[in-house]
Write an enzyme that holds these catalytic residues in place. Structure first.
Site, mmCIF file in Angstrom:
data_model
loop_
_atom_site.group_PDB
_atom_site.id
_atom_site.type_symbol
_atom_site.label_atom_id
_atom_site.label_comp_id
_atom_site.label_asym_id
_atom_site.label_seq_id
_atom_site.Cartn_x
_atom_site.Cartn_y
_atom_site.Cartn_z
ATOM 1 N N SER A 139 6.028 -1.134 2.035
ATOM 2 C CA SER A 139 5.763 -1.363 3.454
ATOM 3 C C SER A 139 6.194 -2.787 3.784
ATOM 4 O O SER A 139 6.319 -3.630 2.889
ATOM 5 C CB SER A 139 4.256 -1.200 3.731
ATOM 6 N N TYR A 152 -4.675 -3.522 1.430
ATOM 7 C CA TYR A 152 -3.448 -2.766 1.684
ATOM 8 C C TYR A 152 -2.214 -3.602 1.349
ATOM 9 O O TYR A 152 -1.293 -3.123 0.668
ATOM 10 C CB TYR A 152 -3.412 -2.312 3.148
#
Length: 238
Positions: A139, A152
Site C-alpha cells: 500500500s 496498518y
C-alpha cells in the site's frame, strides 16, 4: 486467445475487492484461477462471478496448515502454479496510546504473517518448477506513515521489506517477485472504518487488477520490483 492461456494463478483474499477483480481479470485472459478466502459462503458467491476454469479453496492465510492445504489443492488440481498473488488484507486504526494489543496482533497476522505463509508455500512449488511469479500487495501506507495508522502502516512497510528480501532469494530459481503499492481503493474496506473522503475519486479494484495483469504479462527477463499506483484527484478530506 488470452495473454495467459494455460497459466495458473492463485489469489488470496479473492471473495471481494481487489482479489475478486484480479480473479476476473486473469480469468478473462485465459488463466486457470485458484480463488481463496476465509469465508466459504462469500467465496462461493464470488466464484459465480468469475468465468472460466477455477478452483475455490476456503482458507485462513494466518494458519500455516491452511496455507499448505491451499497450495497442495491447487497443484493437485492444475499441476503447477505460475502466478501467486498474496492479496488478503485487514486494517484496524487508532492512536498508539489507546491501541489494543489484540488488534495489533490481528493486523500483523493477516497482512504480514499471511503474506509470509503464502509466499513460503508459493516458493516451495516454484523452486521445483524453476519458474513463477509472486505478487504481493502492500500500500502507499507502506511508504508513508500517518496518525492512527501505526499497525496498518507497519504491516504494509513490512510487506515491502519482506518482498525485497524474497526477490533476492527467488531470482536464482527463475522466480520473479513484485510488490504493488496502491493508494486508496474504493472497496468495502472503507465502509468498515467509517471514512468519509471523496470515494468517487478513489482508484477502482479493476485499476489494480490491470496493474497485476501488466506485471504478469511482461517478458520473462523483465522485472518491476515495485509499482506504486495513486489516484489523479484528491480523495482525502481537509
Amino acid at each position: 486467445m488470452g495473454r495467459l492461456d494455460g497459466k495458473v494463478v492463485l489469489i488470496t483474499g479473492a471473495s471481494s475487492g481487489l482479489g475478486l477483480a484480479m480473479a476476473s481479470a486473469f480469468s478473462r485472459e485465459g488463466a486457470k484461477v485458484v480463488m481463496s478466502a476465509r469465508d466459504a459462503k462469500k467465496l462461493e458467491a464470488a466464484g459465480r462471478k468469475v468465468k472460466g476454469e477455477k478452483l475455490l479453496v476456503a482458507a485462513d492465510v494466518t494458519k500455516s496448515g491452511d496455507a499448505k492445504r491451499l497450495f497442495e489443492k491447487a497443484v493437485a488440481q492444475f499441476g503447477r502454479i505460475d502466478i501467486a498473488i498474496a492479496n488478503a488484507g485487514y486494517g484496524v486504526f487508532g492512536e498508539v496510546a489507546d491501541f489494543d494489543e489484540k488488534d495489533w496482533d490481528g493486523v500483523m497476522a493477516v497482512n504480514l504473517k499471511g503474506v509470509f505463509l503464502c509466499c513460503r508455500e508459493a516458493m516451495r512449488v516454484m523452486k521445483k518448477q524453476k519458474s513463477g511469479y509472486i505478487i504481493t500487495i502492500s500500500s502507499t501506507s507502506g511508504k508513508q506513515g500517518y496518525a492512527e495508522g501505526g499497525a496498518y502502516c507497519a504491516s504494509k512497510f513490512g510487506v515491502r521489506g519482506f518482498s525485497q528480501s524474497l526477490a533476492e532469494e527467488a531470482k536464482k530459481f527463475n522466480v520473479r517477485v513484485s510488490v504493488i503499492c496502491p493508494g486508496a481503493v474504493d472497496t468495502h474496506f472503507f465502509d468498515k472504518i467509517g471514512w468519509g473522503g471523496e470515494r468517487k475519486n478513489m482508484l477502482r479494484p479493476e485499476d489494480i487488477a490491470e496493474v497485476a495483469l501488466f506485471l504478469a504479462t511482461r517478458p520473462e527477463n523483465v522485472i518491476l520490483p515495485e509499482v506504486v499506483v495513486t489516484h489523479m484527484k484528491p480523495v482525502w478530506e481537509d
